[in-house]
Design a protein around this motif. Sequence first.
Motif, short mmCIF file in Angstrom:
data_model
loop_
_atom_site.label_atom_id
_atom_site.label_comp_id
_atom_site.label_asym_id
_atom_site.label_seq_id
_atom_site.Cartn_x
_atom_site.Cartn_y
_atom_site.Cartn_z
N GLN A 1 0.82 -1.21 0.00
CA GLN A 1 0.00 0.00 0.00
C GLN A 1 0.85 1.26 0.00
O GLN A 1 0.47 2.28 -0.57
N VAL A 2 2.02 1.20 0.62
CA VAL A 2 2.93 2.35 0.57
C VAL A 2 3.25 2.67 -0.89
O VAL A 2 3.20 3.84 -1.32
N LEU A 3 3.55 1.63 -1.67
CA LEU A 3 3.86 1.84 -3.08
C LEU A 3 2.66 2.38 -3.85
O LEU A 3 2.80 3.27 -4.69
N ALA A 4 1.48 1.84 -3.58
CA ALA A 4 0.29 2.33 -4.25
C ALA A 4 0.03 3.79 -3.90
O ALA A 4 -0.28 4.62 -4.78
N ASN A 5 0.14 4.13 -2.61
CA ASN A 5 -0.02 5.53 -2.21
C ASN A 5 0.96 6.43 -2.95
O ASN A 5 0.62 7.51 -3.42
N LEU A 6 2.19 5.97 -3.02
CA LEU A 6 3.27 6.75 -3.65
C LEU A 6 2.94 7.08 -5.10
O LEU A 6 2.97 8.25 -5.51
N PHE A 7 2.63 6.05 -5.87
CA PHE A 7 2.45 6.27 -7.30
C PHE A 7 1.11 6.94 -7.62
O PHE A 7 1.03 7.73 -8.57
N LEU A 8 0.07 6.65 -6.85
CA LEU A 8 -1.18 7.36 -7.05
C LEU A 8 -1.03 8.85 -6.73
O LEU A 8 -1.68 9.70 -7.34
N ALA A 9 -0.14 9.15 -5.81
CA ALA A 9 0.05 10.55 -5.40
C ALA A 9 0.95 11.33 -6.34
O ALA A 9 0.87 12.58 -6.36
N THR A 10 1.77 10.65 -7.13
CA THR A 10 2.81 11.39 -7.86
C THR A 10 2.85 11.17 -9.37
O THR A 10 3.52 11.93 -10.07
N LEU A 11 2.18 10.15 -9.89
CA LEU A 11 2.28 9.87 -11.32
C LEU A 11 1.12 10.47 -12.10
O LEU A 11 -0.04 10.35 -11.71
N ASN A 12 1.45 11.09 -13.23
CA ASN A 12 0.46 11.49 -14.21
C ASN A 12 0.55 10.58 -15.41
O ASN A 12 1.47 9.75 -15.52
N SER A 13 -0.37 10.71 -16.33
CA SER A 13 -0.43 9.83 -17.49
C SER A 13 0.90 9.81 -18.23
O SER A 13 1.46 10.86 -18.60
N ASP A 14 1.42 8.58 -18.42
CA ASP A 14 2.64 8.32 -19.19
C ASP A 14 3.93 8.78 -18.50
O ASP A 14 5.00 8.77 -19.12
N ASP A 15 3.85 9.20 -17.24
CA ASP A 15 5.09 9.39 -16.48
C ASP A 15 5.79 8.04 -16.38
O ASP A 15 5.15 6.99 -16.28
N GLU A 16 7.11 8.06 -16.39
CA GLU A 16 7.89 6.82 -16.45
C GLU A 16 8.53 6.50 -15.11
O GLU A 16 9.00 7.41 -14.39
N VAL A 17 8.56 5.20 -14.80
CA VAL A 17 9.24 4.69 -13.61
C VAL A 17 10.24 3.64 -14.08
O VAL A 17 9.87 2.64 -14.71
N ILE A 18 11.51 3.86 -13.80
CA ILE A 18 12.55 2.90 -14.18
C ILE A 18 12.60 1.78 -13.14
O ILE A 18 12.70 2.04 -11.94
N VAL A 19 12.51 0.54 -13.62
CA VAL A 19 12.49 -0.62 -12.73
C VAL A 19 13.47 -1.67 -13.26
O VAL A 19 13.30 -2.16 -14.36
#
Length: 394
Positions: free
Chosen positions: A96-114
């Motif tokens: 849930q920490v991860l879900a909170n993080l990305f829901l709070a900070t990502l907009n459409s097509d923002d990229e996350v390097i994994v």
Amino acid sequence: MLKNSDRLDGIALSEIVAISEGAARMRADGHDVLALSTGEPDFPTPPHVCNAAHEAMQAGQTRYAPTAGTAQLRGAIADSAGVEAKNVIVSTGAKQVLANLFLATLNSDDEVIVPAPYWTSYSDIISMSGGRTVLLHCGAEAGFKMTPEQLEAAITPRTRWLLLNSPSNPSGAVYSKEELAALGQVLERYPHIWIASDEIYGLICYRSFASFRHACPALADRTLVINGVSKAHAMTGWRVGWGIGPAELIKAMTAVQGQITSGACSISQAAAHAALTGDQRHIASRAAEFRARRDMVVSALNEIPGITCAAPDGAFYVFPSCQGILGCQTPDGKLLETDADFCAYVLAFTGLAIVPGRAFGLPGHFRLSYAYARRDLQDGCLRLKRAVAALNIS
């Protein structure tokens, strides 16, 4: 007819969960099934932790908890990390920490390097949050770790986050302080990129462990560290994780959490506080047992023709290559073309459930958890050996 939202396109139950739950159903139906597919320690939750939960219930701590976590637990986490309570959010598990993080900070097509291999839920959480996962192939030849050169080549103006996991699920790879510092030197040149460091296995490490915040202090103002009590304290069902980061980020994540779950379970938070502040002797003894299990499993797997397995430096998984098996035929003449074919064959032939590497973004491998009793691990390795011995070279 139900029409799913666009955000669910391509998203289904985790393959890890699907395999584990499928194995449980087979066992319930009377089949001889052994699942080494789940990352759940077989140890019990420490007694002092359970006692703290009981005492909290008896004391009436059964009401809604503050959205960001109880003052007691947030304070203990903050003290352990050398930050203030405003830099901490407590959630219902690290996921849930991860879900909170990305829901709070990502907009459409923002990229996350994994870096791949990666924990299977990462890409789905990013996708559901509107972002796009940029996978970097980090094979066994590189120790399943990303290089600074790979990182820099993947960066674009749309890159918003780098998501690291050390020690790693599924590979057990651990970045050294020097390796993290080298990645940090790249990131210092790109102030638009933030770092999410998943360190849930940090206390289950067989070499010196370095937190990203400590290895790269210059990046602390754009770093979120994810952790929790599930793995090291054998508290998977208690569902308590946390994030440590800049106050502005924690505030945004708390706003998301407030609209989804509110605060984590009050009783679980009391238990987590006891886990953090109470007797810690179980940490070292259990890590030593995990290491002994690792050595036993790695030795057994490397004795099986066609399988190669490096010894991981942390967590409680091995991620062997099965590429030497691919191209073989099963006793009934089916060609094993992929790691998923191999894992399905092993389950059908011997009743052993393991997870194909494709679930983690790196086909040609499989994940086996050694968070199980030694007798189960010995049984599992024998089943795997029997399945491979029955194959025919095509």
